[in-house]
Design an enzyme around this catalytic site. Structure first.
Site, PDB file in Angstrom:
ATOM      1  CE  LYS A 123      -0.254  -1.013  -1.116  1.00 57.79           C
ATOM      2  NZ  LYS A 123       0.811  -0.023  -1.351  1.00 57.79           N
ATOM      3  CG  ASP A 228       8.208   2.195  -6.501  1.00 57.89           C
ATOM      4  OD1 ASP A 228       8.676   2.422  -7.643  1.00 57.89           O
ATOM      5  OD2 ASP A 228       7.439   1.262  -6.249  1.00 57.89           O
TER       6      ASP A 228
HETATM    7  P1  ADP Z   1       1.171  -1.014  -5.184  1.00 58.36           P
HETATM    8  O1  ADP Z   1       2.062  -1.243  -3.996  1.00 58.36           O
HETATM    9  O2  ADP Z   1       0.555  -2.284  -5.649  1.00 58.36           O
HETATM   10  O3  ADP Z   1       1.833  -0.241  -6.275  1.00 58.36           O
HETATM   11  P2  ADP Z   1      -0.280   1.420  -4.515  1.00 58.36           P
HETATM   12  O4  ADP Z   1      -0.331   1.833  -3.095  1.00 58.36           O
HETATM   13  O5  ADP Z   1       0.666   2.156  -5.391  1.00 58.36           O
HETATM   14  O6  ADP Z   1      -0.058  -0.154  -4.602  1.00 58.36           O
HETATM   15  O7  ADP Z   1      -1.763   1.551  -5.121  1.00 58.36           O
HETATM   16  C1  ADP Z   1      -2.092   1.051  -6.415  1.00 58.36           C
HETATM   17  C2  ADP Z   1      -3.059   2.009  -7.122  1.00 58.36           C
HETATM   18  O8  ADP Z   1      -4.274   2.166  -6.371  1.00 58.36           O
HETATM   19  C3  ADP Z   1      -2.509   3.409  -7.263  1.00 58.36           C
HETATM   20  O9  ADP Z   1      -1.757   3.537  -8.436  1.00 58.36           O
HETATM   21  C4  ADP Z   1      -3.758   4.275  -7.274  1.00 58.36           C
HETATM   22  O10 ADP Z   1      -4.305   4.323  -8.579  1.00 58.36           O
HETATM   23  C5  ADP Z   1      -4.708   3.517  -6.384  1.00 58.36           C
HETATM   24  N1  ADP Z   1      -4.671   4.053  -4.996  1.00 58.36           N
HETATM   25  C6  ADP Z   1      -3.938   3.586  -3.959  1.00 58.36           C
HETATM   26  N2  ADP Z   1      -4.150   4.282  -2.826  1.00 58.36           N
HETATM   27  C7  ADP Z   1      -5.075   5.227  -3.142  1.00 58.36           C
HETATM   28  C8  ADP Z   1      -5.743   6.272  -2.382  1.00 58.36           C
HETATM   29  N3  ADP Z   1      -5.496   6.481  -1.084  1.00 58.36           N
HETATM   30  N4  ADP Z   1      -6.646   7.049  -3.036  1.00 58.36           N
HETATM   31  C9  ADP Z   1      -6.904   6.851  -4.346  1.00 58.36           C
HETATM   32  N5  ADP Z   1      -6.319   5.893  -5.096  1.00 58.36           N
HETATM   33  C10 ADP Z   1      -5.421   5.094  -4.522  1.00 58.36           C
END
Ligand code: ADP
Ligand code: MG
Length: 319
Positions: A123, A228
């Site tokens: 991320k 959130d």
């Molecule tokens: P943001 O801060 O931009 O909202 P998130 O951490 O919520 O970022 O991640 C965005 C999207 O990426 C999530 O809605 C999910 O679909 C996918 N995602 C994030 N982390 C994971 C993970 N560890 N495993 C699978 N999918 C993930």
């Protein structure tokens, strides 16, 4: 889309030294003058520095600032990504990069492979992409640093998220496994499941509802409010052994302490998000929902451990 790392193998040792100099120099300079890049990089001649500068600029890892009063360069997002990836490669937490699986307002999400071939998630926080003013006001570390750079803010977000995830993981919460963090990036395990937003039906909505509400309360009893907690940040696994393991909660940089002045309001909002999703999408309503004053009883101080916003110096002394 794939994370572009094609140039990584072609960059020379000198190029990386100048790139690192651009990162280091940006602590003190908005735009880093060429002579400072040369000094910090420590290359044997200015022509060697200049050669690396043009190589880095050509592939967009640094960019020339034309409007500046002096000749200078700035580290780009792309350059910052490279430096983080280089660190992960060195630590062997990343071996290969895969596809983009998510794009948020404030992050990009990719799969990455480690050297055993296991797929994980990278991320990259992108806090400067939108106006700081529109970022949720509970992120008071942003208020305090409003005029600081996107690099610094994205790095703080990644550090906070990693610290929260680690504390929660170590306390038995169902969150991804935190693997590594560098600069604005974190690596965590890939969750095999569906984002709750996509859920159209469920065979036991009452059980799922109670698992989610219990998570909110247990989190608060440990000192934290997610802020959130909604269908975008909850993954539903297909395979699980206990009801608690059915859900995996993600996205933590905005967590606050239950001692925050607005704690009750944010707690209620998280609860409301779940109630509203269940009503809208799963046609499920319950008389039961947790209440901050009645149900939250502090058992742990994870907010103190990770220095969550809202936990004052005074309270630190009391614990
Ligand atoms: P943001 O801060 O931009 O909202 P998130 O951490 O919520 O970022 O991640 C965005 C999207 O990426 C999530 O809605 C999910 O679909 C996918 N995602 C994030 N982390 C994971 C993970 N560890 N495993 C699978 N999918 C993930
Ligand atoms: Mg999210």
């Amino acid at each position: 889309m794939r994370l572009d790392t094609s140039h990584m193998r072609y960059l020379s040792h000198d190029d990386f030294r100048v790139l690192s100099a651009a990162e280091y120099g940006s602590k003190n300079h908005e735009v880093i003058p060429t002579n400072i890049l040369h000094q910090l990089g420590g290359l044997r001649s200015t022509s060697a520095t200049n050669r690396s500068i043009s190589e880095l600029a050509k592939i967009g890892l640094i960019s020339k600032m034309r409007n500046a009063k002096y000749d200078g360069y700035r580290l780009t997002y792309h350059g910052y990504d490279y430096l983080a990836l280089k660190t992960f490669l060195k630590r062997k937490t990343v071996y290969s990069t895969g596809n983009q699986i998510g794009i948020g307002k404030e992050s990009d999400i990719f799969t990455v492979g480690d050297d055993a071939g296991k797929e994980n998630v990278l991320k990259l926080h992108r806090l400067g992409r939108i106006s700081f003013r529109s970022i949720k006001n509970n992120r008071d570390y942003i208020k305090a640093h409003e005029n600081l750079s996107w690099k610094f803010l994205s790095k703080i977000a990644a550090e906070k998220e990693f610290a929260f995830m680690k504390a929660l993981y170590e306390n038995g919460f169902s969150v991804p496994v935190p693997i590594d963090q560098s600069r604005h990036c974190i690596i965590m395990s890939l969750i095999d499941g569906t984002i709750m937003r996509r859920l159209l039906t469920h065979d036991n909505p009452s059980r799922l509802y109670s698992t989610l509400m219990s998570f909110i309360v247990r989190l608060a009893n440990h000192g934290l409010i997610h802020c959130d907690f909604n269908e975008f940040n909850i993954l539903i696994k297909d395979k699980f052994d206990t009801p608690e393991e059915e859900i995996v909660v993600i996205d933590f940089p905005q967590c606050i302490s239950i001692s925050h002045v607005d704690a009750k309001r944010y707690f209620d909002r998280d609860v409301e998000s779940i109630k509203s999703f269940f009503k809208r999408k799963l046609n499920f309503e319950s008389d039961y929902f947790p209440e901050f004053d009645r149900d939250v009883k502090r058992e742990q101080n994870l907010d103190l451990l990770v220095n969550a916003s809202g936990f004052s110096k005074k309270e630190v002394k009391e614990y």
